[in-house]
Design a protein around this motif. Structure first.
Motif, short mmCIF file in Angstrom:
data_model
loop_
_atom_site.label_atom_id
_atom_site.label_comp_id
_atom_site.label_asym_id
_atom_site.label_seq_id
_atom_site.Cartn_x
_atom_site.Cartn_y
_atom_site.Cartn_z
N ALA A 90 0.85 -1.19 0.00
CA ALA A 90 0.00 0.00 0.00
C ALA A 90 0.88 1.23 0.00
O ALA A 90 1.86 1.31 0.76
N GLY A 91 0.56 2.21 -0.87
CA GLY A 91 1.36 3.42 -1.01
C GLY A 91 0.59 4.66 -0.58
O GLY A 91 -0.62 4.77 -0.83
N PHE A 92 1.30 5.60 0.06
CA PHE A 92 0.67 6.80 0.58
C PHE A 92 1.55 8.01 0.23
O PHE A 92 2.72 8.06 0.61
N TYR A 93 0.97 8.95 -0.50
CA TYR A 93 1.67 10.19 -0.82
C TYR A 93 0.74 11.35 -0.45
O TYR A 93 -0.22 11.64 -1.14
N TYR A 94 1.05 11.98 0.67
CA TYR A 94 0.19 13.03 1.22
C TYR A 94 0.19 14.26 0.32
O TYR A 94 -0.86 14.77 -0.06
N GLY A 95 1.35 14.75 -0.02
CA GLY A 95 1.45 15.87 -0.95
C GLY A 95 0.70 17.11 -0.51
O GLY A 95 0.38 17.96 -1.34
N ASN A 96 0.36 17.19 0.78
CA ASN A 96 -0.39 18.33 1.33
C ASN A 96 -1.67 18.58 0.54
O ASN A 96 -2.05 19.73 0.24
N TYR A 97 -2.37 17.48 0.19
CA TYR A 97 -3.54 17.60 -0.66
C TYR A 97 -4.67 18.42 -0.02
O TYR A 97 -5.49 19.03 -0.72
N ASP A 98 -4.71 18.47 1.34
CA ASP A 98 -5.78 19.19 2.04
C ASP A 98 -5.35 20.58 2.49
O ASP A 98 -6.13 21.31 3.12
N GLY A 99 -4.11 20.97 2.19
CA GLY A 99 -3.62 22.30 2.53
C GLY A 99 -3.36 22.51 4.01
O GLY A 99 -3.07 23.64 4.43
N LYS A 100 -3.37 21.45 4.81
CA LYS A 100 -3.18 21.59 6.25
C LYS A 100 -1.73 21.38 6.69
O LYS A 100 -1.37 21.70 7.83
N SER A 101 -0.91 20.82 5.82
CA SER A 101 0.49 20.50 6.15
C SER A 101 0.59 19.65 7.42
O SER A 101 1.52 19.79 8.21
N GLN A 102 -0.37 18.74 7.60
CA GLN A 102 -0.41 17.85 8.75
C GLN A 102 -0.73 16.44 8.28
O GLN A 102 -1.90 16.03 8.26
N PRO A 103 0.27 15.66 7.88
CA PRO A 103 0.00 14.29 7.45
C PRO A 103 -0.71 13.51 8.56
O PRO A 103 -0.28 13.52 9.71
N PRO A 104 -1.82 12.85 8.25
CA PRO A 104 -2.60 12.16 9.28
C PRO A 104 -1.96 10.84 9.70
O PRO A 104 -1.13 10.28 8.99
N VAL A 105 -2.36 10.36 10.87
CA VAL A 105 -1.96 9.05 11.37
C VAL A 105 -3.21 8.20 11.47
O VAL A 105 -4.21 8.63 12.06
N PHE A 106 -3.17 6.98 10.91
CA PHE A 106 -4.36 6.12 10.89
C PHE A 106 -3.92 4.67 10.74
O PHE A 106 -2.74 4.37 10.50
N ASP A 107 -4.89 3.76 10.86
CA ASP A 107 -4.60 2.33 10.81
C ASP A 107 -4.94 1.75 9.45
O ASP A 107 -5.93 2.14 8.80
N HIS A 129 3.91 0.52 2.70
CA HIS A 129 3.85 -0.57 3.67
C HIS A 129 3.63 -1.86 2.89
O HIS A 129 2.76 -1.93 2.02
N GLU A 130 4.44 -2.87 3.22
CA GLU A 130 4.43 -4.11 2.44
C GLU A 130 4.46 -5.32 3.36
O GLU A 130 5.12 -5.31 4.41
N LEU A 131 3.75 -6.37 2.96
CA LEU A 131 3.86 -7.65 3.66
C LEU A 131 3.63 -8.78 2.68
O LEU A 131 3.11 -8.60 1.57
N VAL A 132 4.06 -9.99 3.09
CA VAL A 132 3.84 -11.21 2.32
C VAL A 132 2.84 -12.05 3.10
O VAL A 132 3.01 -12.30 4.30
N ILE A 157 -5.28 6.99 0.84
CA ILE A 157 -4.41 5.99 0.22
C ILE A 157 -4.19 6.37 -1.24
O ILE A 157 -5.08 6.91 -1.90
N SER A 158 -2.97 6.09 -1.73
CA SER A 158 -2.60 6.48 -3.10
C SER A 158 -2.51 5.29 -4.05
O SER A 158 -2.80 5.43 -5.24
N SER A 159 -2.06 4.14 -3.57
CA SER A 159 -1.92 2.96 -4.44
C SER A 159 -2.06 1.69 -3.63
O SER A 159 -1.81 1.68 -2.42
N LEU A 160 -2.45 0.62 -4.29
CA LEU A 160 -2.62 -0.67 -3.64
C LEU A 160 -2.27 -1.76 -4.64
O LEU A 160 -2.78 -1.77 -5.76
#
Length: 394
Positions: A90-107, A129-132, A157-160
């Protein structure tokens, strides 16, 4: 190059599934000869967002899906075609998409089991994040959910991706053969020692089959105090080894300056509780390019130590000689020290070409009402015996 094709239904191939999260419409995106499906085929909730392109960010990472309902289970359903081992990424690219400059933390969870707590830290760097894991059925879920301690943090999320690992055991082609079904193996590090560039699967229809073919990302790792070695390329020699390491990985290595010195590689792993590690070490030698000549008719004898306990002896003899060493299960808690030391009577110094490190978590049996999660970490039945006989392991 980026092309797009309209499709009525996604055709899920047996070997891989790539999802571009946030890609709008019902159009399949072809990026460097790889097909990426829009995530609207696999999920309903959430909103999409386009992010400005960056030279260091792949095109498929410049769209994302975010979930304003952070307390809900926002789940992708992955229609896989078998229940053998897959690499899930799973890939995550925040890129400040919401203009808050605060990357979120989540599960992030897989099949109901906590996969990872996503914390992207920076606004302009992709996080993966990767697993087998071998799923128990062919319709598995990947879900995102906010964490109450972080307030209104919005998951995104950006990619899966899901890449099938064909377990063809002919000619030593076994892929992660000691990984057990029912256990998720979380990637900690996948390193290409002595290399200067990231090694990934060539995205081209004319790709060199000697290179990465399992959709793994190998991170270049030069280490201070060691010599970087580059060997003459040998056609597809890596494909004869366990896990099929690409040529770009086995053709580079690190080595100390003389035969009496060792290689020390510290690895940082989760520290909360004792866990079980899966460690793979790649050794290979050939003629050196632009380096001091070595007498490869002599034996390169190496001893592998984990936290000071010898676990394996490796001998490389002659040209195009190599070996893959898998150590599992290995108990650990926190930092682990891998040491490659000169063995008895060796003439040549030790070397190390590549390394992969995973840690395992077990999933409870799935039931008709969903997945019941077991949060305890792996402690194999022989754990007590290992500790008593090999005191000092991870």
């Amino acid at each position: 190059m980026l092309l797009r094709f309209h499709v009525v239904n996604p055709v899920i191939l047996n070997y891989f599934l790539r999802i571009d999260c946030g890609l709008t419409g019902k159009t399949t995106e072809t990026y460097n000869n790889q097909s990426w499906f829009p995530d609207s085929y696999f999920i309903d909730p959430g909103k999409t967002m386009q992010i400005s392109s960056s030279a260091n960010v792949p095109q498929f990472m410049t769209t994302l899906r975010y979930f304003p309902n952070a307390e809900g289970k926002n789940c992708y359903r992955l229609p896989l075609t078998n229940t053998q081992k897959f690499i899930f990424r799973a890939g995550f690219y925040y890129g400040n998409y919401d203009g808050k400059s605060q990357p979120p933390v989540f599960d992030l969870s897989l099949g109901g089991q906590l996969w990872a707590t996503v914390n992207s830290f920076a606004t302009d760097v992709p996080v993966f994040h990767e697993l087998v894991y071998a799923p128990r059925n062919d319709n598995i879920s990947v879900c995102l959910m906010g964490r109450k301690e972080y307030g209104t943090a919005t998951p995104f999320i950006s990619s899966l991706e899901a890449t099938y690992l064909n377990e063809d055991e002919t000619d030593n082609h076994t892929v992660y053969g000691m990984m057990r079904n029912g256990t998720a193996y979380h990637l900690v590090a996948r390193l290409n020692f002595g290399g200067y560039d990231q090694v990934i699967e060539p995205w081209s229809g004319w790709a060199d089959t000697c290179e990465e073919k399992l959709n793994r990302y190998w991170t270049p790792q030069s280490m201070s105090g060691y010599t970087n070695l580059t060997f003459l390329p040998t056609s597809c020699y890596g494909t004869t080894y366990e896990n099929r390491p690409p040529n770009s990985v086995i053709n580079t290595a690190i080595s100390p300056t003389n035969a009496s010195q060792s290689i020390y590689v510290p690895v940082n792993l989760p520290t909360s509780t004792p866990q079980s590690a899966y460690i793979v070490l790649y050794f290979y030698q050939n003629r050196i390019i632009d380096g001091p000549p070595e007498n490869l008719n002599a034996t390169r004898n190496m001893d592998v130590y984990i936290d000071g306990i010898m676990r394996r002896n490796v001998k490389l003899e002659g040209f195009t000689s190599g070996e893959v060493v898998t150590l599992y299960p290995v108990l650990f808690q926190g930092t682990v020290n891998v040491t490659i030391s000169p063995g008895n009577g060796t003439v040549l110094p030790p070397l190390l070409n590549g390394m992969e490190v995973f840690y395992g978590t077990e999933l409870a049996e799935e039931t008709s009402g969903g997945v019941k999660i077991s949060s305890y970490v792996i402690v194999v039945a022989v754990c007590q015996l290992f500790v008593s006989l090999l005191f000092g392991l991870f």
